[in-house]
Design a protein around this motif. Structure first.
Motif, PDB file in Angstrom:
ATOM      1  N   ASN A  28       0.830  -1.205   0.000  1.00 33.38           N
ATOM      2  CA  ASN A  28       0.000   0.000   0.000  1.00 33.38           C
ATOM      3  C   ASN A  28       0.866   1.257   0.000  1.00 33.38           C
ATOM      4  N   LYS A  38       0.246  -2.110 -11.149  1.00 31.07           N
ATOM      5  CA  LYS A  38       0.381  -3.471 -10.642  1.00 31.07           C
ATOM      6  C   LYS A  38       1.762  -3.627 -10.020  1.00 31.07           C
ATOM      7  N   ALA A  71      -0.431  -6.574  -5.667  1.00 28.22           N
ATOM      8  CA  ALA A  71      -1.229  -5.381  -5.411  1.00 28.22           C
ATOM      9  C   ALA A  71      -1.591  -4.722  -6.734  1.00 28.22           C
ATOM     10  N   ARG A  72      -2.770  -4.141  -6.773  1.00 32.55           N
ATOM     11  CA  ARG A  72      -3.240  -3.431  -7.963  1.00 32.55           C
ATOM     12  C   ARG A  72      -3.906  -2.131  -7.538  1.00 32.55           C
ATOM     13  N   SER A  73      -3.760  -1.120  -8.402  1.00 32.39           N
ATOM     14  CA  SER A  73      -4.445   0.149  -8.218  1.00 32.39           C
ATOM     15  C   SER A  73      -5.241   0.430  -9.477  1.00 32.39           C
ATOM     16  N   SER A  77      -8.671   2.827  -6.310  1.00 35.59           N
ATOM     17  CA  SER A  77      -8.861   1.789  -5.301  1.00 35.59           C
ATOM     18  C   SER A  77      -7.641   0.870  -5.296  1.00 35.59           C
ATOM     19  N   SER A  79      -6.128  -2.949  -4.205  1.00 33.49           N
ATOM     20  CA  SER A  79      -6.464  -4.323  -3.832  1.00 33.49           C
ATOM     21  C   SER A  79      -5.181  -5.104  -3.596  1.00 33.49           C
ATOM     22  N   GLN A  81      -3.640  -9.220  -2.670  1.00 37.25           N
ATOM     23  CA  GLN A  81      -3.846 -10.642  -2.423  1.00 37.25           C
ATOM     24  C   GLN A  81      -2.495 -11.307  -2.201  1.00 37.25           C
TER      25      GLN A  81
END
Length: 183
Positions: A28, A38, A71-73, A77, A79, A81
């Motif tokens: 984050n 990504k 992680a993705r933005s 937003s 996310s 995993q």
């Protein structure tokens, strides 16, 4: 040199005692401070025996299985995993040619304006399919070994990864190594 908020956020990682809490926080921080779409942190869980190259004294240890912090933005937003014990050679969401090059050279790879890198695109199935605009691969080195690899894609910013981005990610990587290997 760096934003006070970044430094404070990174220092707060040292108080986290569980990897399942550390990884989302780390990713984050990266997404808040770099324009990446990504990111994947590859942490080896199994490696092959050393591979010696013919006519050379060069030996590398290849990552076989890994824990992947993904992680993705998208659309403001974030996310996250976590995938554990993933066979790296079978993982379709990574450019394995770059990962293998990092293992071999232990050097950061930055590709801005990927569309000009035609030869590289032809060699890697992931790159052929997804054609990310800008990418960055950075090894995490601990005791002269590749202890992990950061992979980033940036399709937002046409300028790609700047010198300032590289300095910031190297700073984050240094803190990541300290935090990850002191758990």
């Amino acid at each position: 040199m760096f934003d006070v908020g970044v430094t404070e956020a990174l220092l707060s990682l040292s108080t986290i005692t569980k990897i399942e809490n550390l990884l989302p926080s780390l990713m984050n921080i990266i997404h808040q401070n770099l324009e990446v779409e990504k990111s994947i942190l590859i942490l080896p869980t199994a490696t092959s025996s050393k591979i010696t190259f013919e006519n050379s004294n060069l030996e590398i240890t290849r990552i076989v299985d890994a824990t992947l912090a993904i992680a993705r933005s998208e659309n403001n937003s974030f996310s996250f995993q976590l995938e554990e014990s993933v066979p790296l050679a079978d993982y379709p969401a990574l450019p394995l040619s770059l990962i293998y090059q990092i293992e071999l050279t232990r050097e950061t790879i930055v590709i801005n304006d990927f569309y000009r890198e035609v030869q590289l695109a032809k060699e890697d199935p992931y790159l052929v399919k997804h054609k990310p605009r800008n990418l960055l691969c950075l090894p995490l080195i601990d005791d002269a070994q590749v202890a992990g690899i950061f992979y980033f894609e940036n399709n937002f910013n046409p300028e790609g990864f700047t010198e300032k981005n590289l300095e910031l990610i190297e700073h984050i990587a240094t803190q990541a190594i300290a935090s990850l290997f002191n758990l």
